[in-house]
Design a protein around this motif. Structure first.
Motif, PDB file in Angstrom:
ATOM      1  N   ASP A  16      10.306 -17.647  45.715  1.00  0.00           N
ATOM      2  CA  ASP A  16       9.784 -16.672  44.760  1.00  0.00           C
ATOM      3  C   ASP A  16       9.027 -15.585  45.519  1.00  0.00           C
ATOM      4  OD1 ASP A  16      10.418 -19.076  43.269  1.00  0.00           O
ATOM      5  OD2 ASP A  16       9.403 -18.144  41.586  1.00  0.00           O
ATOM      6  N   ARG A  17       9.230 -14.328  45.116  1.00  0.00           N
ATOM      7  CA  ARG A  17       8.544 -13.156  45.679  1.00  0.00           C
ATOM      8  C   ARG A  17       8.942 -12.841  47.126  1.00  0.00           C
ATOM      9  NH1 ARG A  17       8.271 -12.929  41.131  1.00  0.00           N
ATOM     10  NH2 ARG A  17       6.462 -12.693  39.781  1.00  0.00           N
ATOM     11  N   SER A  18      10.103 -13.338  47.563  1.00  0.00           N
ATOM     12  CA  SER A  18      10.520 -13.045  48.941  1.00  0.00           C
ATOM     13  C   SER A  18      11.137 -11.658  49.060  1.00  0.00           C
ATOM     14  CB  SER A  18      11.498 -14.123  49.439  1.00  0.00           C
ATOM     15  OG  SER A  18      12.581 -14.261  48.554  1.00  0.00           O
ATOM     16  N   GLY A  19      11.374 -10.995  47.939  1.00  0.00           N
ATOM     17  CA  GLY A  19      11.886  -9.622  47.987  1.00  0.00           C
ATOM     18  C   GLY A  19      13.359  -9.488  47.639  1.00  0.00           C
ATOM     19  N   LYS A  20      13.917 -10.513  47.001  1.00  0.00           N
ATOM     20  CA  LYS A  20      15.350 -10.506  46.681  1.00  0.00           C
ATOM     21  C   LYS A  20      15.738  -9.360  45.751  1.00  0.00           C
ATOM     22  CE  LYS A  20      14.960 -14.558  44.991  1.00  0.00           C
ATOM     23  NZ  LYS A  20      13.503 -14.625  45.252  1.00  0.00           N
ATOM     24  N   THR A  21      14.966  -9.202  44.684  1.00  0.00           N
ATOM     25  CA  THR A  21      15.311  -8.156  43.713  1.00  0.00           C
ATOM     26  C   THR A  21      15.185  -6.771  44.352  1.00  0.00           C
ATOM     27  OG1 THR A  21      14.656  -9.559  41.882  1.00  0.00           O
ATOM     28  CG2 THR A  21      14.751  -7.206  41.435  1.00  0.00           C
ATOM     29  N   THR A  22      14.118  -6.571  45.112  1.00  0.00           N
ATOM     30  CA  THR A  22      13.918  -5.294  45.813  1.00  0.00           C
ATOM     31  C   THR A  22      15.104  -5.003  46.717  1.00  0.00           C
ATOM     32  OG1 THR A  22      11.532  -5.709  45.819  1.00  0.00           O
ATOM     33  CG2 THR A  22      12.353  -4.042  47.370  1.00  0.00           C
ATOM     34  N   ARG A  46      19.674 -14.458  31.955  1.00  0.00           N
ATOM     35  CA  ARG A  46      18.857 -14.963  30.851  1.00  0.00           C
ATOM     36  C   ARG A  46      19.337 -14.551  29.464  1.00  0.00           C
ATOM     37  NH1 ARG A  46      12.720 -15.878  33.220  1.00  0.00           N
ATOM     38  NH2 ARG A  46      13.198 -15.593  35.420  1.00  0.00           N
ATOM     39  N   ARG A  77      25.809 -20.442  35.730  1.00  0.00           N
ATOM     40  CA  ARG A  77      26.703 -19.815  36.714  1.00  0.00           C
ATOM     41  C   ARG A  77      28.164 -19.982  36.283  1.00  0.00           C
ATOM     42  NH1 ARG A  77      22.262 -21.121  39.782  1.00  0.00           N
ATOM     43  NH2 ARG A  77      22.691 -23.328  40.029  1.00  0.00           N
ATOM     44  N   ARG A  98      20.043 -14.584  43.642  1.00  0.00           N
ATOM     45  CA  ARG A  98      20.053 -16.048  43.502  1.00  0.00           C
ATOM     46  C   ARG A  98      21.421 -16.584  43.051  1.00  0.00           C
ATOM     47  NH1 ARG A  98      14.995 -18.306  43.954  1.00  0.00           N
ATOM     48  NH2 ARG A  98      13.215 -17.127  43.176  1.00  0.00           N
ATOM     49  N   GLY A 103      19.696 -23.215  42.896  1.00  0.00           N
ATOM     50  CA  GLY A 103      19.854 -24.377  42.033  1.00  0.00           C
ATOM     51  C   GLY A 103      19.546 -25.662  42.782  1.00  0.00           C
ATOM     52  N   GLN A 183       8.886  -8.650  56.921  1.00  0.00           N
ATOM     53  CA  GLN A 183       9.078  -7.285  57.420  1.00  0.00           C
ATOM     54  C   GLN A 183       8.912  -6.273  56.297  1.00  0.00           C
ATOM     55  OE1 GLN A 183      12.745  -6.880  60.132  1.00  0.00           O
ATOM     56  NE2 GLN A 183      13.167  -8.645  58.846  1.00  0.00           N
TER      57      GLN A 183
HETATM   58  N1  T5A Z   1      15.850 -21.153  39.745  1.00  0.00           N
HETATM   59  C1  T5A Z   1      16.819 -20.187  39.792  1.00  0.00           C
HETATM   60  C2  T5A Z   1      16.191 -22.513  39.710  1.00  0.00           C
HETATM   61  O1  T5A Z   1      15.325 -23.373  39.665  1.00  0.00           O
HETATM   62  N2  T5A Z   1      17.511 -22.860  39.738  1.00  0.00           N
HETATM   63  C3  T5A Z   1      18.511 -21.924  39.786  1.00  0.00           C
HETATM   64  O2  T5A Z   1      19.714 -22.304  39.788  1.00  0.00           O
HETATM   65  C4  T5A Z   1      18.148 -20.528  39.807  1.00  0.00           C
HETATM   66  C5  T5A Z   1      19.215 -19.482  39.848  1.00  0.00           C
HETATM   67  C6  T5A Z   1      13.462 -17.600  38.344  1.00  0.00           C
HETATM   68  C7  T5A Z   1      13.176 -18.986  38.813  1.00  0.00           C
HETATM   69  O3  T5A Z   1      14.297 -19.817  38.589  1.00  0.00           O
HETATM   70  C8  T5A Z   1      14.433 -20.744  39.653  1.00  0.00           C
HETATM   71  C9  T5A Z   1      13.913 -20.011  40.833  1.00  0.00           C
HETATM   72  C10 T5A Z   1      12.828 -19.115  40.274  1.00  0.00           C
HETATM   73  O4  T5A Z   1      11.586 -19.787  40.369  1.00  0.00           O
HETATM   74  P1  T5A Z   1      14.191 -15.291  39.289  1.00  0.00           P
HETATM   75  O5  T5A Z   1      14.404 -14.757  37.925  1.00  0.00           O
HETATM   76  O6  T5A Z   1      15.111 -14.856  40.355  1.00  0.00           O
HETATM   77  O7  T5A Z   1      14.229 -16.886  39.247  1.00  0.00           O
HETATM   78  O8  T5A Z   1      12.721 -15.021  39.783  1.00  0.00           O
HETATM   79  P2  T5A Z   1      11.948 -13.661  39.701  1.00  0.00           P
HETATM   80  O9  T5A Z   1      10.602 -14.044  39.250  1.00  0.00           O
HETATM   81  O10 T5A Z   1      12.676 -12.585  39.011  1.00  0.00           O
HETATM   82  O11 T5A Z   1      11.997 -13.100  41.158  1.00  0.00           O
HETATM   83  P3  T5A Z   1      11.205 -13.608  42.374  1.00  0.00           P
HETATM   84  O12 T5A Z   1       9.876 -14.087  41.985  1.00  0.00           O
HETATM   85  O13 T5A Z   1      12.047 -14.577  43.103  1.00  0.00           O
HETATM   86  O14 T5A Z   1      10.969 -12.313  43.258  1.00  0.00           O
HETATM   87  P4  T5A Z   1      11.936 -11.582  44.300  1.00  0.00           P
HETATM   88  O15 T5A Z   1      13.065 -10.989  43.578  1.00  0.00           O
HETATM   89  O16 T5A Z   1      12.234 -12.438  45.452  1.00  0.00           O
HETATM   90  O17 T5A Z   1      10.962 -10.454  44.859  1.00  0.00           O
HETATM   91  P5  T5A Z   1      10.783  -8.941  44.383  1.00  0.00           P
HETATM   92  O18 T5A Z   1      11.746  -8.084  45.068  1.00  0.00           O
HETATM   93  O19 T5A Z   1      10.696  -8.905  42.924  1.00  0.00           O
HETATM   94  O20 T5A Z   1       9.365  -8.650  45.058  1.00  0.00           O
HETATM   95  C11 T5A Z   1       8.188  -9.359  44.663  1.00  0.00           C
HETATM   96  C12 T5A Z   1       6.943  -8.492  44.955  1.00  0.00           C
HETATM   97  O21 T5A Z   1       6.817  -8.276  46.370  1.00  0.00           O
HETATM   98  C13 T5A Z   1       6.907  -6.898  46.688  1.00  0.00           C
HETATM   99  C14 T5A Z   1       7.537  -6.237  45.485  1.00  0.00           C
HETATM  100  O22 T5A Z   1       7.133  -4.903  45.364  1.00  0.00           O
HETATM  101  C15 T5A Z   1       6.996  -7.098  44.342  1.00  0.00           C
HETATM  102  O23 T5A Z   1       5.689  -6.736  43.990  1.00  0.00           O
HETATM  103  N3  T5A Z   1       7.731  -6.788  47.919  1.00  0.00           N
HETATM  104  C16 T5A Z   1       7.251  -6.663  49.166  1.00  0.00           C
HETATM  105  N4  T5A Z   1       5.995  -6.557  49.640  1.00  0.00           N
HETATM  106  C17 T5A Z   1       5.849  -6.444  50.980  1.00  0.00           C
HETATM  107  N5  T5A Z   1       6.886  -6.418  51.881  1.00  0.00           N
HETATM  108  C18 T5A Z   1       8.157  -6.516  51.451  1.00  0.00           C
HETATM  109  N6  T5A Z   1       9.179  -6.504  52.328  1.00  0.00           N
HETATM  110  C19 T5A Z   1       8.381  -6.646  50.030  1.00  0.00           C
HETATM  111  N7  T5A Z   1       9.497  -6.769  49.277  1.00  0.00           N
HETATM  112  C20 T5A Z   1       9.098  -6.865  47.997  1.00  0.00           C
END
Ligand code: T5A
Ligand code: NA
Length: 211
Positions: A16-22, A46, A77, A98, A103, A183
């Motif tokens: 979570d928050r590793s920057g995948k969506t970005t 969703r 999926r 993801r 999963g 990074q």
């Molecule tokens: N899950 C998912 C399961 O348990 N089983 C499954 O089969 C699947 C598919 C929701 C949850 O579901 C679980 C895993 C998860 O816990 P999700 O909807 O993908 O999955 O989760 P989200 O909450 O949408 O996304 P994430 O929390 O994973 O965040 P991201 O997409 O990794 O990160 P992002 O790009 O949104 O960035 C997060 C923050 O960091 C900053 C961004 O601006 C933002 O504020 N940021 C950076 N900061 C510094 N340096 C960088 N390089 C940065 N990149 C981004």
């Protein structure tokens, strides 16, 4: 892209928050700027009825046994696979936030058996590349925006998830690309874009494999 050439299935994985969506958004924008046909997707998706159950589980408004939610993530999926296959065959590259590895990683981190977790993923389309955004330490990502709002956003749990991703990464090294998530956004994007641009022409004439 000329007729008969397929698109690539590109996945972003990580804690979570590793920057995948970005990064997936930046990659989509970059490939579009090159004139390529490209679409963004994310799992969980969703909006379907299964996706809505997953959403209420993740936002803590619904509880389900670990096995049940695992199979729902997998079913989410599967319900999109025909559409994914068709788009790839039409020449569209899919950038997916993801996939099966999330999963397996999140369920195995809860204590479910790894092979049991992987079994329902077998037969899904195999990615051409997985970008694994890996944080050097489990608590590196905790100070990023909105951490802590959803069910799994706890440092100790994320550390266990990372261990499972590491294990998969070493097994699937031929198409996994491990990148340092700490990074800058731009540095990460430059690496991702470089790898993706090399990949696309290579897979265009290859059959789509299955997990
Ligand atoms: N899950 C998912 C399961 O348990 N089983 C499954 O089969 C699947 C598919 C929701 C949850 O579901 C679980 C895993 C998860 O816990 P999700 O909807 O993908 O999955 O989760 P989200 O909450 O949408 O996304 P994430 O929390 O994973 O965040 P991201 O997409 O990794 O990160 P992002 O790009 O949104 O960035 C997060 C923050 O960091 C900053 C961004 O601006 C933002 O504020 N940021 C950076 N900061 C510094 N340096 C960088 N390089 C940065 N990149 C981004
Ligand atoms: Na995300």
């Amino acid at each position: 892209m000329s007729a008969g050439k397929r698109g690539a299935l590109i996945i972003f994985e990580g804690c979570d928050r590793s920057g995948k969506t970005t990064q997936s958004r930046l990659l989509v924008k970059h490939l579009k700027s090159k004139g390529l046909s490209v679409l963004a997707m994310n799992f969980p998706e969703r909006s379907s009825s299964i996706g809505q159950v997953i959403n209420s589980y993740l936002t803590n408004s619904k509880d389900l046994p670990d096995e049940v939610i695992h199979l729902m993530f997998s079913a989410n999926r599967w319900e999109h696979m025909n559409q994914v296959k068709q788009q790839l065959l039409e020449g569209t590259t899919l950038v997916v936030d993801r996939y099966s590895y999330s999963g397996v990683a999140y369920s195995a981190a809860k204590g479910l058996d790894f092979d049991w977790c992987y079994a329902p993923e077998r037969g899904l389309l195999k990615p051409d590349a997985v970008f694994y955004l890996r944080a050097p330490a489990a608590d590196d990502l905790a100070n990023r925006g909105q951490y802590g709002e959803e069910r799994y956003e706890k440092v100790e749990f994320q550390g266990r998830v990372a261990k499972v991703f590491d294990k998969i990464c070493s097994k699937e090294a031929s198409y996994w690309h491990q990148l340092d998530a700490s990074q800058s956004v731009d540095d990460l994007h430059a690496q991702v874009a470089g790898i993706a641009e090399e990949l696309l022409p290579k897979v265009a004439n290859q059959p789509i494999d299955k997990l």
